[in-house]
Scaffold this motif. Structure first.
Motif, short mmCIF file in Angstrom:
data_model
loop_
_atom_site.label_atom_id
_atom_site.label_comp_id
_atom_site.label_asym_id
_atom_site.label_seq_id
_atom_site.Cartn_x
_atom_site.Cartn_y
_atom_site.Cartn_z
N MET A 154 1.77 2.10 -3.41
CA MET A 154 0.63 2.72 -4.09
C MET A 154 0.47 4.18 -3.67
O MET A 154 0.29 5.07 -4.50
CB MET A 154 -0.65 1.95 -3.76
CG MET A 154 -1.89 2.42 -4.46
SD MET A 154 -3.36 1.55 -3.84
CE MET A 154 -2.89 -0.16 -4.10
N ALA A 155 0.57 4.44 -2.36
CA ALA A 155 0.32 5.79 -1.84
C ALA A 155 1.44 6.77 -2.16
O ALA A 155 1.21 7.98 -2.26
CB ALA A 155 0.11 5.73 -0.32
N LEU A 173 -5.70 3.82 3.89
CA LEU A 173 -5.76 2.55 3.17
C LEU A 173 -5.37 1.37 4.05
O LEU A 173 -5.95 0.28 3.94
CB LEU A 173 -4.81 2.60 1.96
CG LEU A 173 -5.13 3.60 0.84
CD1 LEU A 173 -4.00 3.61 -0.17
CD2 LEU A 173 -6.44 3.23 0.16
N LEU A 174 -4.40 1.59 4.92
CA LEU A 174 -3.76 0.49 5.64
C LEU A 174 -4.59 -0.04 6.81
O LEU A 174 -4.77 -1.26 6.95
CB LEU A 174 -2.39 0.94 6.13
CG LEU A 174 -1.54 -0.07 6.90
CD1 LEU A 174 -1.26 -1.30 6.05
CD2 LEU A 174 -0.23 0.57 7.34
N LEU A 211 0.82 -1.21 0.00
CA LEU A 211 0.00 0.00 0.00
C LEU A 211 0.86 1.27 0.00
O LEU A 211 0.47 2.29 -0.57
CB LEU A 211 -0.94 0.00 1.21
CG LEU A 211 -2.00 -1.11 1.21
CD1 LEU A 211 -2.85 -1.03 2.47
CD2 LEU A 211 -2.87 -1.00 -0.03
N LEU A 268 -1.82 6.72 3.24
CA LEU A 268 -1.38 5.38 3.67
C LEU A 268 -2.15 4.87 4.89
O LEU A 268 -2.66 3.74 4.85
CB LEU A 268 0.13 5.38 3.95
CG LEU A 268 0.69 4.04 4.44
CD1 LEU A 268 0.44 2.94 3.42
CD2 LEU A 268 2.18 4.15 4.74
N VAL A 279 0.99 -2.25 -9.37
CA VAL A 279 0.94 -1.08 -8.47
C VAL A 279 2.05 -0.09 -8.81
O VAL A 279 1.81 1.10 -8.92
CB VAL A 279 1.03 -1.54 -7.00
CG1 VAL A 279 1.32 -0.34 -6.08
CG2 VAL A 279 -0.25 -2.23 -6.56
#
Length: 227
Positions: free
Chosen positions: A157-158, A171-172, A154, A168, A224
């Motif tokens: 991605m962030a 999402l996490l 993630l 982050l 990603v």
């Protein structure tokens, strides 16, 4: 066999690169440690509880400390790679990108275990709780491994966004909720000396979670980082 050897060499090279960079700058581990120590000290002085009550809170306090310190480490780890152009260099290298993923996971996992190794004795002294339990260490190893796998994926991605520091955690934290629940329950079970039959479901959940996100990372990391 040659492919496996090459894969391991790439993973080792990335881990060594992260360790060498951290030895020079000391940015990542110092930020994680300062935050973790502050959390433990705040809980110690803010919660004026009996020793029995403190023992019951140990698992939760430890995992809150590790998770938030780990989030700082994940953010810094990927942000440094992006800002210095190292991430682009890794992606342009003629290596399997899965090896890049596992290299970053291993580096982040090592830093989390290092923080845990430092805060556990301190916590034991401040809270007068015996934490020298192999089962507790096993839970921490499994929990931090799964956290590093999800967090690295993630964070990759962030890091591409301007709001990476805010994005982050958003999402996490929902994704790691099953992991955090299982880690807290398993650690609490070992600390309370519960029978294995009560701890086994939570340990099994930790193992399954780690295996699932190992597969997810292998499948989607390439996509990603391409985005």
């Amino acid at each position: 066999m040659k492919k496996v050897h090459g894969f391991v060499r790439v993973v080792g090279a990335i881990v060594w690169k992260d360790l060498a960079a951290e030895l020079r700058s000391r940015e990542l581990i110092s930020a994680m440690l300062v935050f973790a120590l502050l959390v433990i000290l705040i809980f110690n002085f803010a919660l004026d509880l009996s020793s029995q009550t403190r023992a019951g809170l140990t698992s939760g306090v430890l995992w809150v400390t590790l998770i938030f310190a780990g989030t700082i480490g994940l953010n810094r780890s990927m942000a440094v790679e992006k800002d210095r152009g190292c991430l682009d260099g890794l992606l342009l290298a003629p290596v399997d990108r899965t090896a890049i993923y596992f290299g970053k996971v291993t580096g982040n996992w090592f830093f989390m275990l290092l923080v845990a190794a430092i805060i556990l004795p301190l916590y034991s002294v401040l809270y007068t709780v015996n934490l020298w339990m192999p089962g507790l260490f096993f839970s921490i190893v499994l929990g931090t491994a799964g956290y590093s796998m999800v967090g690295t994926l993630l964070a990759a991605m962030a890091v591409q966004t301007r709001t990476r520091d805010i994005l982050l955690p958003i999402l996490l934290f929902p994704v790691i909720f099953p992991l955090l629940l299982a880690a807290v329950k398993a650690s609490s079970g070992y600390l309370q000396a519960l029978p294995w039959v009560d701890i086994q479901p939570w340990v099994t959940l930790l193992v399954v979670y780690d295996l699932i996100f190992t597969a997810v990372g292998i499948l989607v990391f390439d996509s990603v980082v391409e985005e």
